[in-house]
Motif scaffolding. Structure first.
Motif, PDB file in Angstrom:
ATOM      1  N   ALA A   1       0.873  -1.168   0.000  1.00  0.00           N
ATOM      2  CA  ALA A   1       0.000   0.000   0.000  1.00  0.00           C
ATOM      3  C   ALA A   1       0.916   1.225   0.000  1.00  0.00           C
ATOM      4  O   ALA A   1       2.079   1.151   0.399  1.00  0.00           O
ATOM      5  CB  ALA A   1      -0.886  -0.016   1.249  1.00  0.00           C
ATOM      6  N   SER A   2       0.398   2.362  -0.476  1.00  0.00           N
ATOM      7  CA  SER A   2       1.262   3.535  -0.608  1.00  0.00           C
ATOM      8  C   SER A   2       0.457   4.816  -0.484  1.00  0.00           C
ATOM      9  O   SER A   2      -0.666   4.898  -0.981  1.00  0.00           O
ATOM     10  CB  SER A   2       1.970   3.497  -1.962  1.00  0.00           C
ATOM     11  N   THR A   3       1.044   5.803   0.178  1.00  0.00           N
ATOM     12  CA  THR A   3       0.456   7.134   0.281  1.00  0.00           C
ATOM     13  C   THR A   3       1.521   8.157  -0.053  1.00  0.00           C
ATOM     14  O   THR A   3       2.674   8.021   0.379  1.00  0.00           O
ATOM     15  CB  THR A   3      -0.087   7.381   1.707  1.00  0.00           C
ATOM     16  N   LEU A   4       1.156   9.179  -0.822  1.00  0.00           N
ATOM     17  CA  LEU A   4       2.048  10.271  -1.178  1.00  0.00           C
ATOM     18  C   LEU A   4       1.363  11.578  -0.805  1.00  0.00           C
ATOM     19  O   LEU A   4       0.235  11.831  -1.231  1.00  0.00           O
ATOM     20  CB  LEU A   4       2.374  10.240  -2.671  1.00  0.00           C
ATOM     21  N   VAL A   5       2.049  12.392  -0.004  1.00  0.00           N
ATOM     22  CA  VAL A   5       1.477  13.633   0.507  1.00  0.00           C
ATOM     23  C   VAL A   5       2.399  14.796   0.149  1.00  0.00           C
ATOM     24  O   VAL A   5       3.629  14.671   0.235  1.00  0.00           O
ATOM     25  CB  VAL A   5       1.310  13.556   2.040  1.00  0.00           C
ATOM     26  N   ILE A   6       1.807  15.924  -0.208  1.00  0.00           N
ATOM     27  CA  ILE A   6       2.577  17.140  -0.433  1.00  0.00           C
ATOM     28  C   ILE A   6       2.594  17.922   0.875  1.00  0.00           C
ATOM     29  O   ILE A   6       1.551  18.175   1.481  1.00  0.00           O
ATOM     30  CB  ILE A   6       1.967  17.984  -1.565  1.00  0.00           C
ATOM     31  N   VAL A   7       3.804  18.274   1.319  1.00  0.00           N
ATOM     32  CA  VAL A   7       3.991  18.980   2.587  1.00  0.00           C
ATOM     33  C   VAL A   7       4.671  20.325   2.333  1.00  0.00           C
ATOM     34  O   VAL A   7       5.241  20.554   1.267  1.00  0.00           O
ATOM     35  CB  VAL A   7       4.818  18.137   3.580  1.00  0.00           C
ATOM     36  N   SER A   8       4.658  21.180   3.327  1.00  0.00           N
ATOM     37  CA  SER A   8       5.244  22.515   3.157  1.00  0.00           C
ATOM     38  C   SER A   8       6.762  22.512   3.271  1.00  0.00           C
ATOM     39  O   SER A   8       7.408  23.448   2.805  1.00  0.00           O
ATOM     40  CB  SER A   8       4.649  23.494   4.168  1.00  0.00           C
ATOM     41  N   GLY A   9       7.347  21.489   3.868  1.00  0.00           N
ATOM     42  CA  GLY A   9       8.800  21.438   3.960  1.00  0.00           C
ATOM     43  C   GLY A   9       9.270  20.484   5.028  1.00  0.00           C
ATOM     44  O   GLY A   9       8.471  19.876   5.749  1.00  0.00           O
ATOM     45  N   PHE A  10      10.605  20.371   5.117  1.00  0.00           N
ATOM     46  CA  PHE A  10      11.255  19.500   6.094  1.00  0.00           C
ATOM     47  C   PHE A  10      12.208  20.331   6.944  1.00  0.00           C
ATOM     48  O   PHE A  10      12.207  21.554   6.872  1.00  0.00           O
ATOM     49  CB  PHE A  10      11.987  18.354   5.368  1.00  0.00           C
ATOM     50  N   THR A  11      13.055  19.672   7.713  1.00  0.00           N
ATOM     51  CA  THR A  11      13.934  20.369   8.649  1.00  0.00           C
ATOM     52  C   THR A  11      14.940  21.294   7.980  1.00  0.00           C
ATOM     53  O   THR A  11      15.378  22.259   8.585  1.00  0.00           O
ATOM     54  CB  THR A  11      14.712  19.361   9.515  1.00  0.00           C
ATOM     55  N   ARG A  12      15.320  20.972   6.745  1.00  0.00           N
ATOM     56  CA  ARG A  12      16.216  21.836   5.967  1.00  0.00           C
ATOM     57  C   ARG A  12      15.587  22.072   4.612  1.00  0.00           C
ATOM     58  O   ARG A  12      14.980  21.169   4.028  1.00  0.00           O
ATOM     59  CB  ARG A  12      17.593  21.171   5.823  1.00  0.00           C
ATOM     60  N   PRO A  13      15.723  23.278   4.067  1.00  0.00           N
ATOM     61  CA  PRO A  13      15.016  23.619   2.828  1.00  0.00           C
ATOM     62  C   PRO A  13      15.452  22.814   1.608  1.00  0.00           C
ATOM     63  O   PRO A  13      14.675  22.687   0.658  1.00  0.00           O
ATOM     64  CB  PRO A  13      15.324  25.106   2.641  1.00  0.00           C
ATOM     65  N   GLU A  14      16.648  22.240   1.616  1.00  0.00           N
ATOM     66  CA  GLU A  14      17.097  21.485   0.445  1.00  0.00           C
ATOM     67  C   GLU A  14      16.467  20.098   0.337  1.00  0.00           C
ATOM     68  O   GLU A  14      16.512  19.457  -0.709  1.00  0.00           O
ATOM     69  CB  GLU A  14      18.626  21.382   0.397  1.00  0.00           C
ATOM     70  N   PHE A  15      15.851  19.623   1.428  1.00  0.00           N
ATOM     71  CA  PHE A  15      15.186  18.323   1.372  1.00  0.00           C
ATOM     72  C   PHE A  15      13.871  18.445   0.612  1.00  0.00           C
ATOM     73  O   PHE A  15      13.046  19.308   0.898  1.00  0.00           O
ATOM     74  CB  PHE A  15      14.917  17.779   2.773  1.00  0.00           C
ATOM     75  N   LEU A  16      13.659  17.540  -0.370  1.00  0.00           N
ATOM     76  CA  LEU A  16      12.467  17.542  -1.205  1.00  0.00           C
ATOM     77  C   LEU A  16      11.557  16.350  -0.955  1.00  0.00           C
ATOM     78  O   LEU A  16      10.376  16.395  -1.283  1.00  0.00           O
ATOM     79  CB  LEU A  16      12.867  17.549  -2.689  1.00  0.00           C
ATOM     80  N   VAL A  17      12.130  15.260  -0.405  1.00  0.00           N
ATOM     81  CA  VAL A  17      11.425  13.978  -0.302  1.00  0.00           C
ATOM     82  C   VAL A  17      11.747  13.336   1.047  1.00  0.00           C
ATOM     83  O   VAL A  17      12.883  13.414   1.517  1.00  0.00           O
ATOM     84  CB  VAL A  17      11.873  13.002  -1.424  1.00  0.00           C
TER      85      VAL A  17
END
Length: 129
Positions: A104-120
């Protein structure tokens, strides 16, 4: 384990199952969310390169428990924009190449992570006897 794909609902959008049944007596392994961070501390540009690192880390974690991507029952993934979805999905499909029973799989769009260069970010739940 078996994939759950009811005929009464629309098929999955991509290479994943709507659900996965895990029989009694299986061990579970849950990874923390893995970011696109290389072992030398560098972060590659692009969602595909980062997602490949995320899945490589998940493979290593599963390997510690004697499991492989074929044991994955659920993938939760997060990207910082729609433009990163395809790179992530390409990496996921490569990670699942040759796997017969899809998770099973879920993909969510988020506003960001701990550092801005992280995309995934990717986390995996796996089960094996």
């Amino acid at each position: 384990m078996r994939m759950l794909q009811p005929d009464t609902i629309a098929p999955p959008f991509a290479r994943y199952a709507h659900g996965v049944e895990v029989p009694a007596g299986h061990r579970l392994v849950a990874t923390s969310g893995q970011l696109g961070l290389a072992s030398d501390g560098t972060v590659p540009e692009g969602a595909r390169a980062q997602a490949d690192l995320c899945f490589a880390a998940c493979t290593a974690i599963l390997g510690e428990a004697g499991m492989t991507p074929a044991d994955a029952i659920r993938i939760n993934a997060f990207v910082t924009g729609r433009e990163h979805m395809q790179g992530y999905m390409d990496a996921r499909d490569a990670w699942l190449a040759g796997v017969a029973r899809l998770p099973a799989s879920t993909l969510v769009i988020v506003s960001g992570f701990t550092r801005p260069e992280f995309l995934v970010e990717v986390e995996v739940l796996a089960a094996a006897p």
